[in-house]
Design a protein around this motif. Structure first.
Motif, short mmCIF file in Angstrom:
data_model
loop_
_atom_site.label_atom_id
_atom_site.label_comp_id
_atom_site.label_asym_id
_atom_site.label_seq_id
_atom_site.Cartn_x
_atom_site.Cartn_y
_atom_site.Cartn_z
N ARG A 4 0.84 -1.20 0.00
CA ARG A 4 0.00 0.00 0.00
C ARG A 4 0.88 1.24 0.00
O ARG A 4 1.92 1.30 0.65
N THR A 5 0.44 2.24 -0.72
CA THR A 5 1.15 3.52 -0.72
C THR A 5 0.84 4.27 0.55
O THR A 5 -0.13 3.96 1.27
N ARG A 6 1.64 5.31 0.85
CA ARG A 6 1.38 6.12 2.04
C ARG A 6 0.02 6.79 1.96
O ARG A 6 -0.71 6.91 2.94
N ALA A 7 -0.37 7.24 0.75
CA ALA A 7 -1.66 7.91 0.59
C ALA A 7 -2.80 6.96 0.91
O ALA A 7 -3.81 7.34 1.49
N GLU A 8 -2.63 5.67 0.53
CA GLU A 8 -3.67 4.70 0.79
C GLU A 8 -3.69 4.30 2.27
O GLU A 8 -4.73 4.01 2.83
N ALA A 9 -2.51 4.24 2.90
CA ALA A 9 -2.42 3.83 4.29
C ALA A 9 -3.01 4.87 5.23
O ALA A 9 -3.52 4.55 6.30
N LEU A 10 -2.92 6.13 4.86
CA LEU A 10 -3.46 7.21 5.68
C LEU A 10 -4.96 7.31 5.45
O LEU A 10 -5.40 7.63 4.35
N SER A 11 -5.76 7.05 6.45
CA SER A 11 -7.21 7.03 6.27
C SER A 11 -7.81 8.44 6.36
O SER A 11 -7.24 9.33 7.00
N ARG A 12 -8.95 8.59 5.76
CA ARG A 12 -9.67 9.86 5.83
C ARG A 12 -10.08 10.16 7.28
O ARG A 12 -10.03 11.30 7.72
N ASP A 13 -10.46 9.11 8.01
CA ASP A 13 -10.86 9.30 9.41
C ASP A 13 -9.71 9.85 10.23
O ASP A 13 -9.91 10.70 11.10
N ARG A 14 -8.49 9.36 9.99
CA ARG A 14 -7.33 9.85 10.75
C ARG A 14 -7.04 11.30 10.39
O ARG A 14 -6.66 12.10 11.26
N ILE A 15 -7.21 11.66 9.14
CA ILE A 15 -7.01 13.05 8.72
C ILE A 15 -8.01 13.95 9.43
O ILE A 15 -7.65 15.02 9.94
N VAL A 16 -9.26 13.53 9.47
CA VAL A 16 -10.31 14.33 10.13
C VAL A 16 -10.03 14.44 11.62
O VAL A 16 -10.19 15.51 12.22
N GLU A 17 -9.61 13.35 12.21
CA GLU A 17 -9.28 13.36 13.64
C GLU A 17 -8.17 14.37 13.93
O GLU A 17 -8.25 15.14 14.90
N ALA A 18 -7.14 14.36 13.10
CA ALA A 18 -6.03 15.30 13.29
C ALA A 18 -6.49 16.74 13.06
O ALA A 18 -6.06 17.67 13.76
N ALA A 46 -0.48 12.90 0.15
CA ALA A 46 -1.23 11.84 0.81
C ALA A 46 -2.55 12.37 1.36
O ALA A 46 -3.56 11.66 1.37
N ILE A 47 -2.55 13.63 1.81
CA ILE A 47 -3.78 14.22 2.33
C ILE A 47 -4.73 14.57 1.19
O ILE A 47 -5.93 14.29 1.26
N TYR A 48 -4.18 15.16 0.13
CA TYR A 48 -5.03 15.51 -1.01
C TYR A 48 -5.64 14.26 -1.67
O TYR A 48 -6.65 14.36 -2.36
N TRP A 49 -5.03 13.13 -1.45
CA TRP A 49 -5.58 11.88 -1.97
C TRP A 49 -6.99 11.65 -1.41
O TRP A 49 -7.86 11.10 -2.06
N HIS A 50 -7.19 12.09 -0.14
CA HIS A 50 -8.46 11.86 0.55
C HIS A 50 -9.35 13.11 0.63
O HIS A 50 -10.57 13.00 0.64
N VAL A 51 -8.71 14.29 0.73
CA VAL A 51 -9.47 15.53 0.97
C VAL A 51 -9.05 16.57 -0.07
O VAL A 51 -7.87 16.93 -0.13
#
Length: 223
Positions: A4-18, A46-51
């Protein structure tokens, strides 16, 4: 299986939590993609991948906090559940001072977004269960929602003043003293309620307002 890439490993939920952590610490100004990448020890890609942007991130953070506030126990009493929802929102806004402004923005600019429909659905479903005439569902639910946002937002604003090192009891005592010194002819009502200011409980006062609105709503219902 491919790694898995770093962008895929970083979840949207974790981004929102942070993002919520940053918002709680420094408000909207403290939330940037730079501070977010530092908090998450990752790259912006990695963040822009989700948001896609900050507005989307703020909407997600608001929705996440609101979801918890709207989760109440099914008691079989629509009135009790409305009070629980109101208190949940009050406490959420108290814990997250940035939330009040975000709710106001979403309510006025994008009422079709994620937060407004969930709040209206949660409160409105129970308003309808009170036997309120269908023609007044929107008005009754709006009255409750606007009161909750307004009162909770004002409480959060007061809390920010007190966070600056002002003692709440001393602040209320000073306000009461000032009101008692007002001219009796010009401010008879303000002088009469000054004593009530000193010892009032914010949550109790808030829920009393909710009860007053609910009493008015149900008084107009048939039967």
């Amino acid at each position: 299986m491919a790694p898995r890439t770093r962008a895929e490993a970083l979840s949207r939920d974790r981004i929102v939590e942070a993002a919520i952590e940053l918002l709680d610490a420094d408000g909207e100004r403290g939330l940037t993609f730079k501070t977010l990448t530092e908090r998450l020890a990752t790259g912006s890609g990695a963040i822009y991948w989700h948001v896609p942007n900050k507005n989307a991130l703020l909407a997600d953070a608001t929705a996440s906090v609101i979801a918890g506030a709207l989760t109440v126990q099914d008691t079989g009493s629509p009135r009790d559940e409305i009070r629980a929802i109101a208190l949940g929102l009050f406490e959420a806004i108290d814990r997250h001072p940035w939330l009040s402004a975000q709710l106001a923005v979403q309510l006025s600019r994008s009422p079709w977004g994620s937060a407004t429909p969930r709040i209206f659905e949660s409160i409105g479903r129970r308003v309808s269960a009170l036997g309120v005439p269908e023609a007044t569902w929107f008005t009754a639910t709006s009255a409750l929602t606007h009161y909750i946002f307004g009162a909770a937002g004002q409480n959060a604003a007061n809390a920010r003043v007190l966070d600056g090192g002002v003692d709440r009891a001393e602040f209320l005592h000073a306000a009461a003293n000032a009101w008692e010194e007002l001219d009796s002819g010009e401010f008879p009502f303000m002088k009469s309620i000054a004593g009530q200011v000193r010892e009032h409980d914010d949550r109790e006062q808030f829920l009393t307002g909710v009860d007053l609105i609910l009493t008015g709503i149900t008084a107009r219902s048939p039967g």
